[in-house]
Motif scaffolding. Structure first.
Motif, PDB file in Angstrom:
ATOM      1  N   LEU A   1       0.861  -1.175   0.000  1.00 40.51           N
ATOM      2  CA  LEU A   1       0.000   0.000   0.000  1.00 40.51           C
ATOM      3  C   LEU A   1       0.900   1.227   0.000  1.00 40.51           C
ATOM      4  CD1 LEU A   1      -3.190   0.194   0.360  1.00 40.51           C
ATOM      5  CD2 LEU A   1      -2.651   1.040   2.632  1.00 40.51           C
TER       6      LEU A   1
ATOM      7  N   ALA B   1      -1.474 -11.460  -7.180  1.00 41.25           N
ATOM      8  CA  ALA B   1      -1.594 -12.595  -6.262  1.00 41.25           C
ATOM      9  C   ALA B   1      -2.881 -12.492  -5.439  1.00 41.25           C
ATOM     10  CB  ALA B   1      -0.384 -12.673  -5.345  1.00 41.25           C
TER      11      ALA B   1
ATOM     12  N   ILE C   1      -8.374 -14.258  -4.212  1.00 37.80           N
ATOM     13  CA  ILE C   1      -9.815 -14.016  -4.125  1.00 37.80           C
ATOM     14  C   ILE C   1     -10.568 -15.074  -4.925  1.00 37.80           C
ATOM     15  CG2 ILE C   1     -11.650 -12.432  -4.845  1.00 37.80           C
ATOM     16  CD1 ILE C   1      -9.618 -10.132  -4.206  1.00 37.80           C
TER      17      ILE C   1
ATOM     18  N   SER D   1     -10.437 -18.342  -3.108  1.00 41.64           N
ATOM     19  CA  SER D   1     -11.332 -18.423  -1.955  1.00 41.64           C
ATOM     20  C   SER D   1     -12.783 -18.593  -2.400  1.00 41.64           C
ATOM     21  CB  SER D   1     -11.179 -17.179  -1.070  1.00 41.64           C
ATOM     22  OG  SER D   1     -11.728 -16.051  -1.697  1.00 41.64           O
TER      23      SER D   1
ATOM     24  N   ASP E   1     -14.145 -22.224  -2.735  1.00 44.75           N
ATOM     25  CA  ASP E   1     -14.412 -23.090  -1.582  1.00 44.75           C
ATOM     26  C   ASP E   1     -15.903 -23.388  -1.446  1.00 44.75           C
ATOM     27  OD1 ASP E   1     -11.782 -23.323  -0.864  1.00 44.75           O
ATOM     28  OD2 ASP E   1     -11.784 -21.444   0.255  1.00 44.75           O
TER      29      ASP E   1
ATOM     30  N   VAL F   1     -15.747  -6.950  -3.330  1.00 41.46           N
ATOM     31  CA  VAL F   1     -14.418  -7.182  -3.887  1.00 41.46           C
ATOM     32  C   VAL F   1     -13.394  -6.223  -3.286  1.00 41.46           C
ATOM     33  CG1 VAL F   1     -13.050  -6.970  -6.008  1.00 41.46           C
ATOM     34  CG2 VAL F   1     -15.212  -8.202  -6.037  1.00 41.46           C
TER      35      VAL F   1
ATOM     36  N   LEU G   1     -12.204  -7.589  -0.124  1.00 42.01           N
ATOM     37  CA  LEU G   1     -11.330  -8.737  -0.374  1.00 42.01           C
ATOM     38  C   LEU G   1      -9.950  -8.275  -0.821  1.00 42.01           C
ATOM     39  CD1 LEU G   1     -13.655 -11.304  -2.173  1.00 42.01           C
ATOM     40  CD2 LEU G   1     -12.335 -11.697  -0.112  1.00 42.01           C
ATOM     41  N   GLN G   2      -9.893  -7.164  -1.539  1.00 37.97           N
ATOM     42  CA  GLN G   2      -8.596  -6.678  -2.013  1.00 37.97           C
ATOM     43  C   GLN G   2      -7.803  -5.993  -0.908  1.00 37.97           C
ATOM     44  OE1 GLN G   2     -10.055  -4.584  -5.550  1.00 37.97           O
ATOM     45  NE2 GLN G   2      -8.908  -6.050  -6.797  1.00 37.97           N
TER      46      GLN G   2
ATOM     47  N   PRO H   1      -5.540  -8.608   2.016  1.00 36.40           N
ATOM     48  CA  PRO H   1      -4.104  -8.923   1.915  1.00 36.40           C
ATOM     49  C   PRO H   1      -3.217  -7.762   2.369  1.00 36.40           C
ATOM     50  CG  PRO H   1      -5.271  -9.580  -0.079  1.00 36.40           C
ATOM     51  CD  PRO H   1      -6.234  -8.765   0.736  1.00 36.40           C
ATOM     52  N   VAL H   2      -3.711  -6.547   2.248  1.00 34.14           N
ATOM     53  CA  VAL H   2      -2.929  -5.383   2.710  1.00 34.14           C
ATOM     54  C   VAL H   2      -2.803  -5.432   4.236  1.00 34.14           C
ATOM     55  CG1 VAL H   2      -2.869  -2.865   2.861  1.00 34.14           C
ATOM     56  CG2 VAL H   2      -3.637  -3.975   0.745  1.00 34.14           C
TER      57      VAL H   2
ATOM     58  N   ALA I   1      -1.854   3.029  10.920  1.00 37.60           N
ATOM     59  CA  ALA I   1      -0.588   2.581  10.338  1.00 37.60           C
ATOM     60  C   ALA I   1      -0.661   2.564   8.813  1.00 37.60           C
ATOM     61  CB  ALA I   1      -0.240   1.187  10.858  1.00 37.60           C
ATOM     62  N   LEU I   2      -1.854   2.282   8.284  1.00 42.55           N
ATOM     63  CA  LEU I   2      -1.979   2.133   6.828  1.00 42.55           C
ATOM     64  C   LEU I   2      -2.582   3.368   6.166  1.00 42.55           C
ATOM     65  CD1 LEU I   2      -3.234  -1.568   6.764  1.00 42.55           C
ATOM     66  CD2 LEU I   2      -0.971  -0.742   6.131  1.00 42.55           C
TER      67      LEU I   2
ATOM     68  N   MET J   1      -5.657   4.504   6.514  1.00 39.36           N
ATOM     69  CA  MET J   1      -7.010   4.206   6.047  1.00 39.36           C
ATOM     70  C   MET J   1      -8.015   4.609   7.113  1.00 39.36           C
ATOM     71  SD  MET J   1      -5.930   0.498   4.631  1.00 39.36           S
ATOM     72  CE  MET J   1      -7.413  -0.024   3.791  1.00 39.36           C
TER      73      MET J   1
ATOM     74  N   PHE K   1      -9.440 -17.031   5.907  1.00 40.39           N
ATOM     75  CA  PHE K   1     -10.500 -16.462   5.085  1.00 40.39           C
ATOM     76  C   PHE K   1     -10.090 -16.392   3.618  1.00 40.39           C
ATOM     77  CE2 PHE K   1     -12.930 -12.863   3.356  1.00 40.39           C
ATOM     78  CZ  PHE K   1     -14.204 -13.293   3.668  1.00 40.39           C
ATOM     79  N   LEU K   2      -8.834 -16.032   3.359  1.00 40.02           N
ATOM     80  CA  LEU K   2      -8.357 -15.895   1.975  1.00 40.02           C
ATOM     81  C   LEU K   2      -7.977 -17.241   1.358  1.00 40.02           C
ATOM     82  CD1 LEU K   2      -6.128 -12.689   2.210  1.00 40.02           C
ATOM     83  CD2 LEU K   2      -8.335 -12.907   1.081  1.00 40.02           C
ATOM     84  N   GLY K   3      -8.124 -18.309   2.123  1.00 37.35           N
ATOM     85  CA  GLY K   3      -7.825 -19.629   1.574  1.00 37.35           C
ATOM     86  C   GLY K   3      -6.345 -19.964   1.576  1.00 37.35           C
TER      87      GLY K   3
ATOM     88  N   GLY L   1       5.162 -14.406  -4.962  1.00 35.57           N
ATOM     89  CA  GLY L   1       4.136 -13.975  -4.008  1.00 35.57           C
ATOM     90  C   GLY L   1       2.892 -14.836  -3.920  1.00 35.57           C
ATOM     91  N   PHE L   2       2.683 -15.734  -4.890  1.00 34.95           N
ATOM     92  CA  PHE L   2       1.452 -16.535  -4.850  1.00 34.95           C
ATOM     93  C   PHE L   2       1.437 -17.483  -3.658  1.00 34.95           C
ATOM     94  CE2 PHE L   2       1.801 -15.657  -9.496  1.00 34.95           C
ATOM     95  CZ  PHE L   2       0.672 -14.862  -9.584  1.00 34.95           C
TER      96      PHE L   2
ATOM     97  N   TYR M   1      -0.420 -16.904  -0.460  1.00 31.00           N
ATOM     98  CA  TYR M   1      -1.866 -17.128  -0.443  1.00 31.00           C
ATOM     99  C   TYR M   1      -2.211 -18.605  -0.615  1.00 31.00           C
ATOM    100  CZ  TYR M   1      -2.070 -12.095  -1.081  1.00 31.00           C
ATOM    101  OH  TYR M   1      -1.920 -10.745  -0.944  1.00 31.00           O
TER     102      TYR M   1
ATOM    103  N   ILE N   1      -1.189 -20.559  -2.959  1.00 30.39           N
ATOM    104  CA  ILE N   1      -1.377 -20.934  -4.364  1.00 30.39           C
ATOM    105  C   ILE N   1      -0.045 -21.364  -4.969  1.00 30.39           C
ATOM    106  CG2 ILE N   1      -1.972 -20.070  -6.663  1.00 30.39           C
ATOM    107  CD1 ILE N   1      -3.948 -18.165  -5.149  1.00 30.39           C
TER     108      ILE N   1
END
Lengths: 203, 203
Positions: A177, A192, A197, A200, A203, B6, B9-10, B13-14, B37-38, B40, B74-76, B100-101, B104, B106
């Protein structure tokens, strides 16, 4: 620009591609016909098109050529703009080689990297310069749009540097970020995370 | 899975990347602290985290380790899944090389291409096979997740083929709207469209 949902903005190029595939720009097409051709909902298509300056006519729809021009105008396709890429690795090179940006009025004019083996070479006819030359190029060409394709660890430092050069909008592929001043827009494409997403949702 | 926006969900990961950067997994962190910290909004962070199974405690927040585990779950990320890539050009190669996959859960197990100069080679240790061998590999490894990196003109045909192999989710980089059966999920990443959206926001 009027505040438009990102999802609508992402569908407009889809309509544009479809409309451009039609032969007769003088014919009329309804939002229903577009929806059916693309397998989308008619209400959704009508709402999306309402963001553009296109004027549909009752029971007839839009003149194809006018709708193409209206969407292109809305997406800034007629307002040519230069962009630069930071990071000339595989992803950066893929973007340098990609011809599709010109459809949106965007010219990728150069890439920058700090790897001597990549600097002062061309990828698909586009020059790759030393990061340290970025300021001069960006200021000279008044570039305001940049794509970050550097590794995550380098992304914030690159962002700081390019914001100082006058970049106002960043498409960021690094999975971090970015912290930028309020007047700089960032869009993130975290490949990634997108795949996670999808995974997930299985599932 | 519960229907989640969505955009939430995006962002998960942040949060995950940030939380993993913290040293003390036994300490507590509030959604407000994460938000600060972020850079947001706190309400946004609290809403996003509420989609995960994590249980925050009043005035204390979440135990860092539990929140990491909850987001990963949650993200699998804890449910390892294999994926394949179609198209081993520059973009496909960039994805084969990207580490990076695995964060997650993958595993990119192989890529497929129809270009003899790319077939039966390895990119970053991952094999590139002939497209015609895709069915055997996908069925044998029970792969359900695929990434399409082929040119636009070839994308629908590749999608048809891989759906026939049992692929249930597709991350599509080709700038076309794929037609797939109802039980197949598609996510589109149209890089040029994203850059066009940014460009239009600069006006």
């Amino acid at each position: 620009m009027r505040e438009v949902p990102v999802t609508s903005l992402q569908r407009l190029p889809v309509y544009l591609n479809y409309l451009k595939s039609l032969d007769d720009y003088d014919s009329f097409i309804s939002s229903g016909a577009i929806a059916r051709a693309l397998g989308m909902g008619e209400v959704l298509v009508r709402k999306d098109l309402a963001y553009t300056p296109a004027q549909g006519r009752t029971r007839v729809g839009y003149r194809v050529g006018e709708l193409v021009a209206a969407i292109e105008d809305f997406l800034g396709c007629n307002n040519r703009r230069s962009a630069v890429i930071f990071g000339a690795g595989e992803l950066g090179s893929a973007l340098l080689s990609y011809g599709g940006f010109s459809n949106y009025g965007i010219d990728i004019v150069a890439a920058f990297d700090n790897d001597p083996s990549k600097i002062n070479k061309c990828v698909s006819g586009k020059p790759v310069f030393d990061n340290r030359e970025a300021y001069a190029h960006i200021v000279k060409r008044k570039v305001t749009l940049a794509v970050i394709c550097v590794p995550a660890a380098a992304a914030q430092s690159v962002a700081d540097d390019i914001v100082a050069c006058g970049i106002k909008a960043i498409l960021n592929f690094a999975p971090v970020l970015l912290k930028v001043p309020r007047d700089v827009i960032v869009r993130n494409i975290d490949v990634a995370a997108n795949l996670a997403i999808l995974s997930s949702q299985l599932d």
